[in-house]
Design a protein around this motif. Structure first.
Motif, PDB file in Angstrom:
ATOM      1  N   ASP A 140       0.839  -1.193   0.000  1.00 29.30           N
ATOM      2  CA  ASP A 140       0.000   0.000   0.000  1.00 29.30           C
ATOM      3  C   ASP A 140       0.879   1.250   0.000  1.00 29.30           C
ATOM      4  N   VAL A 141       0.637   2.144  -0.952  1.00 27.85           N
ATOM      5  CA  VAL A 141       1.426   3.363  -1.090  1.00 27.85           C
ATOM      6  C   VAL A 141       0.482   4.558  -1.172  1.00 27.85           C
ATOM      7  N   ALA A 142       0.782   5.602  -0.401  1.00 25.94           N
ATOM      8  CA  ALA A 142       0.005   6.840  -0.461  1.00 25.94           C
ATOM      9  C   ALA A 142       0.959   7.997  -0.706  1.00 25.94           C
ATOM     10  N   LEU A 143       0.633   8.825  -1.676  1.00 27.04           N
ATOM     11  CA  LEU A 143       1.475   9.967  -2.048  1.00 27.04           C
ATOM     12  C   LEU A 143       0.618  11.229  -2.077  1.00 27.04           C
ATOM     13  N   THR A 144       1.097  12.280  -1.398  1.00 28.30           N
ATOM     14  CA  THR A 144       0.395  13.562  -1.379  1.00 28.30           C
ATOM     15  C   THR A 144       1.330  14.656  -1.855  1.00 28.30           C
ATOM     16  N   ALA A 145       0.846  15.483  -2.778  1.00 28.26           N
ATOM     17  CA  ALA A 145       1.614  16.639  -3.233  1.00 28.26           C
ATOM     18  C   ALA A 145       1.269  17.817  -2.323  1.00 28.26           C
TER      19      ALA A 145
ATOM     20  N   MET B 139      -2.478   3.971  -3.597  1.00 32.74           N
ATOM     21  CA  MET B 139      -2.237   2.915  -4.577  1.00 32.74           C
ATOM     22  C   MET B 139      -1.995   1.599  -3.857  1.00 32.74           C
ATOM     23  N   ALA B 140      -2.619   0.550  -4.355  1.00 29.21           N
ATOM     24  CA  ALA B 140      -2.447  -0.772  -3.758  1.00 29.21           C
ATOM     25  C   ALA B 140      -2.580  -1.821  -4.849  1.00 29.21           C
ATOM     26  N   GLU B 141      -1.798  -2.873  -4.716  1.00 24.59           N
ATOM     27  CA  GLU B 141      -1.825  -3.934  -5.706  1.00 24.59           C
ATOM     28  C   GLU B 141      -3.200  -4.584  -5.739  1.00 24.59           C
ATOM     29  N   GLY B 142      -3.759  -4.722  -6.943  1.00 23.10           N
ATOM     30  CA  GLY B 142      -5.040  -5.381  -7.107  1.00 23.10           C
ATOM     31  C   GLY B 142      -6.246  -4.489  -6.859  1.00 23.10           C
ATOM     32  N   ARG B 143      -6.014  -3.189  -6.540  1.00 23.29           N
ATOM     33  CA  ARG B 143      -7.135  -2.278  -6.306  1.00 23.29           C
ATOM     34  C   ARG B 143      -6.933  -1.020  -7.142  1.00 23.29           C
ATOM     35  N   PRO B 144      -8.029  -0.400  -7.599  1.00 21.17           N
ATOM     36  CA  PRO B 144      -7.879   0.842  -8.381  1.00 21.17           C
ATOM     37  C   PRO B 144      -7.330   1.974  -7.523  1.00 21.17           C
ATOM     38  N   ASP B 145      -6.624   2.884  -8.152  1.00 24.69           N
ATOM     39  CA  ASP B 145      -6.100   4.041  -7.432  1.00 24.69           C
ATOM     40  C   ASP B 145      -7.252   4.903  -6.924  1.00 24.69           C
ATOM     41  N   ARG B 146      -7.013   5.564  -5.778  1.00 26.12           N
ATOM     42  CA  ARG B 146      -8.016   6.451  -5.192  1.00 26.12           C
ATOM     43  C   ARG B 146      -7.405   7.839  -5.010  1.00 26.12           C
ATOM     44  N   LEU B 147      -8.126   8.858  -5.442  1.00 26.66           N
ATOM     45  CA  LEU B 147      -7.676  10.236  -5.312  1.00 26.66           C
ATOM     46  C   LEU B 147      -8.586  10.980  -4.339  1.00 26.66           C
ATOM     47  N   ASP B 148      -7.986  11.808  -3.469  1.00 23.24           N
ATOM     48  CA  ASP B 148      -8.762  12.668  -2.590  1.00 23.24           C
ATOM     49  C   ASP B 148      -7.928  13.888  -2.225  1.00 23.24           C
ATOM     50  N   GLN B 149      -8.523  14.791  -1.451  1.00 20.49           N
ATOM     51  CA  GLN B 149      -7.830  16.000  -0.993  1.00 20.49           C
ATOM     52  C   GLN B 149      -7.872  16.013   0.535  1.00 20.49           C
ATOM     53  N   PRO B 150      -6.822  15.536   1.177  1.00 23.78           N
ATOM     54  CA  PRO B 150      -6.817  15.440   2.641  1.00 23.78           C
ATOM     55  C   PRO B 150      -6.616  16.795   3.301  1.00 23.78           C
ATOM     56  N   GLU B 151      -6.883  16.844   4.593  1.00 20.28           N
ATOM     57  CA  GLU B 151      -6.580  18.033   5.401  1.00 20.28           C
ATOM     58  C   GLU B 151      -5.065  18.041   5.607  1.00 20.28           C
ATOM     59  N   LEU B 152      -4.367  18.964   4.968  1.00 18.90           N
ATOM     60  CA  LEU B 152      -2.911  18.922   4.953  1.00 18.90           C
ATOM     61  C   LEU B 152      -2.298  19.123   6.336  1.00 18.90           C
ATOM     62  N   ASP B 153      -2.907  19.978   7.166  1.00 16.38           N
ATOM     63  CA  ASP B 153      -2.369  20.181   8.513  1.00 16.38           C
ATOM     64  C   ASP B 153      -2.381  18.883   9.307  1.00 16.38           C
ATOM     65  N   ASP B 154      -3.449  18.110   9.160  1.00 15.36           N
ATOM     66  CA  ASP B 154      -3.520  16.813   9.836  1.00 15.36           C
ATOM     67  C   ASP B 154      -2.499  15.850   9.255  1.00 15.36           C
ATOM     68  N   LEU B 155      -2.343  15.886   7.940  1.00 17.80           N
ATOM     69  CA  LEU B 155      -1.465  14.949   7.249  1.00 17.80           C
ATOM     70  C   LEU B 155      -0.018  15.070   7.712  1.00 17.80           C
ATOM     71  N   ILE B 156       0.447  16.312   7.923  1.00 18.66           N
ATOM     72  CA  ILE B 156       1.861  16.520   8.255  1.00 18.66           C
ATOM     73  C   ILE B 156       2.086  16.708   9.753  1.00 18.66           C
ATOM     74  N   ALA B 157       1.059  16.466  10.572  1.00 19.39           N
ATOM     75  CA  ALA B 157       1.205  16.658  12.024  1.00 19.39           C
ATOM     76  C   ALA B 157       2.296  15.773  12.605  1.00 19.39           C
ATOM     77  N   TRP B 158       2.549  14.617  11.991  1.00 20.13           N
ATOM     78  CA  TRP B 158       3.553  13.685  12.511  1.00 20.13           C
ATOM     79  C   TRP B 158       4.944  14.323  12.564  1.00 20.13           C
ATOM     80  N   GLN B 159       5.172  15.346  11.737  1.00 19.75           N
ATOM     81  CA  GLN B 159       6.491  15.968  11.694  1.00 19.75           C
ATOM     82  C   GLN B 159       6.797  16.785  12.945  1.00 19.75           C
ATOM     83  N   SER B 160       5.778  17.146  13.692  1.00 19.59           N
ATOM     84  CA  SER B 160       5.992  17.851  14.962  1.00 19.59           C
ATOM     85  C   SER B 160       5.714  16.933  16.142  1.00 19.59           C
TER      86      SER B 160
END
Length: 317
Positions: A188-193, A222-243
């Motif tokens: 399972d791979v997730a990529l956010t710009a 992206m995951a093997e055997g499943r179609p790709d999924r696109l969304d627009q996440p809350e970016l502040d939540d997404l990068i919270a791990w960095q702090s």
């Protein structure tokens, strides 16, 4: 795009400020910005007080041992919110991760469980490795290549005439200058710009490369055997791990526990089906499974008990 009510937005900001002021990399600019936010609206102070009460309740329970557990260590220093609101006094640090940038050279880099690391690569790109992460970087005359074997990274790609290629399993990501959040769990791979854009080379049913463009603010899962999924996440939540924190928004206890367990060898175990689907929202410090469990006991009808190296969460009697 996620739309939030005004009270929910203010409560979320208050929780984010609380975690930010407790972080190891907190700076004087953060304190000044917090005081500006506090004065901007009368409701901000009440929201911050409520967030602080929950924080204090979770931390204060440290003085009470979990069932069948040896006495917990002394509580960490806490934020003096009155001093912050008044604009004076020293702020205390309650955990968090103090990180400095390290110069990196071509090779393999990794982090252990609960460890984070910042690197400056040969080409000037900056990468932050999250817990339990392994990468390999190679800079050639024609291209720069970074392979993510497992874990999560925040990558700020330096401008260069050479393309930057990211390998994650069967997928290849190509960018020139962008900031990307990339996570890999098995296949399972997730990529956010986060800033800029990228292109994902993905084989289609004919076996030919079918490039997928990724615009700023967009995430692709992206995951093997499943179609790709696109969304627009809350970016502040997404990068919270960095702090050194994790932001949960209406997620199940089972999902939150799984994410918390990535940062600690002391596992949270949610075996009671009556508890697994209960939902929570909040900002929690990574690696502190005990405080997370105790806060659940304050907010939800659950009980926590230690069992060896695990903390079990079950329904309250």
């Amino acid at each position: 795009m996620i739309f939030r009510s005004e009270p929910e937005r203010i409560n979320r900001q208050a929780a984010d400020w609380l975690a930010r002021l407790h972080a190891d990399d907190r700076a004087a600019e953060d304190e000044a910005a917090f005081r500006t936010w506090l004065k901007a609206d009368p409701s901000h102070e009440g929201a911050f007080e409520r967030a602080s009460m929950i924080w204090d309740a979770a931390g204060g329970l440290r003085d009470q041992p979990i069932a069948r557990e040896a006495p917990a260590p002394a509580p960490a220093a806490r934020l003096s919110r009155r001093a912050v609101m008044a604009g004076g006094g020293a702020l205390f640090v309650a955990g968090g991760l103090g990180l400095g940038w390290q110069r990196a050279y071509a090779g393999v880099y990794r982090t252990g469980i609960g460890e984070q690391r910042r690197l400056v690569l040969e080409d000037g790109s900056r990468v932050m490795l999250d817990t339990d992460t392994r990468i390999r970087f190679r800079a050639g005359s024609a291209a720069r290549t970074l392979s993510l074997a497992t874990g999560r990274i925040d990558l700020d790609i330096a401008r260069d005439t050479r393309p930057f290629v990211i390998e994650a399993g069967e997928r290849r990501v190509i960018a020139t200058a962008a900031r990307l959040d990339l996570r890999r769990d098995g296949d399972d791979v997730a990529l956010t710009a986060i800033q800029g854009s990228a292109r994902i080379d993905a084989p289609d049913v004919t076996g030919k490369a079918a490039p997928v463009p990724l615009a700023q603010g967009t995430r692709i899962a992206m995951a093997e055997g499943r179609p790709d999924r696109l969304d627009q996440p809350e970016l502040d939540d997404l990068i919270a791990w960095q702090s050194g924190r994790l932001a949960f928004r209406d997620e199940t206890i089972a999902q939150a526990a799984t994410e918390m367990n990535r940062y600690s060898t002391r596992a949270l175990v949610v075996s009671d089906p009556r508890v697994a689907d209960l939902r929570l929202s909040g900002v929690y410090r990574v690696g502190d499974s005990e405080a997370f469990a105790r806060s659940l006991a304050v907010l939800l009808p659950v009980r926590v008990a230690a069992d060896g190296d695990a903390i079990r969460i079950s329904a309250a009697d």
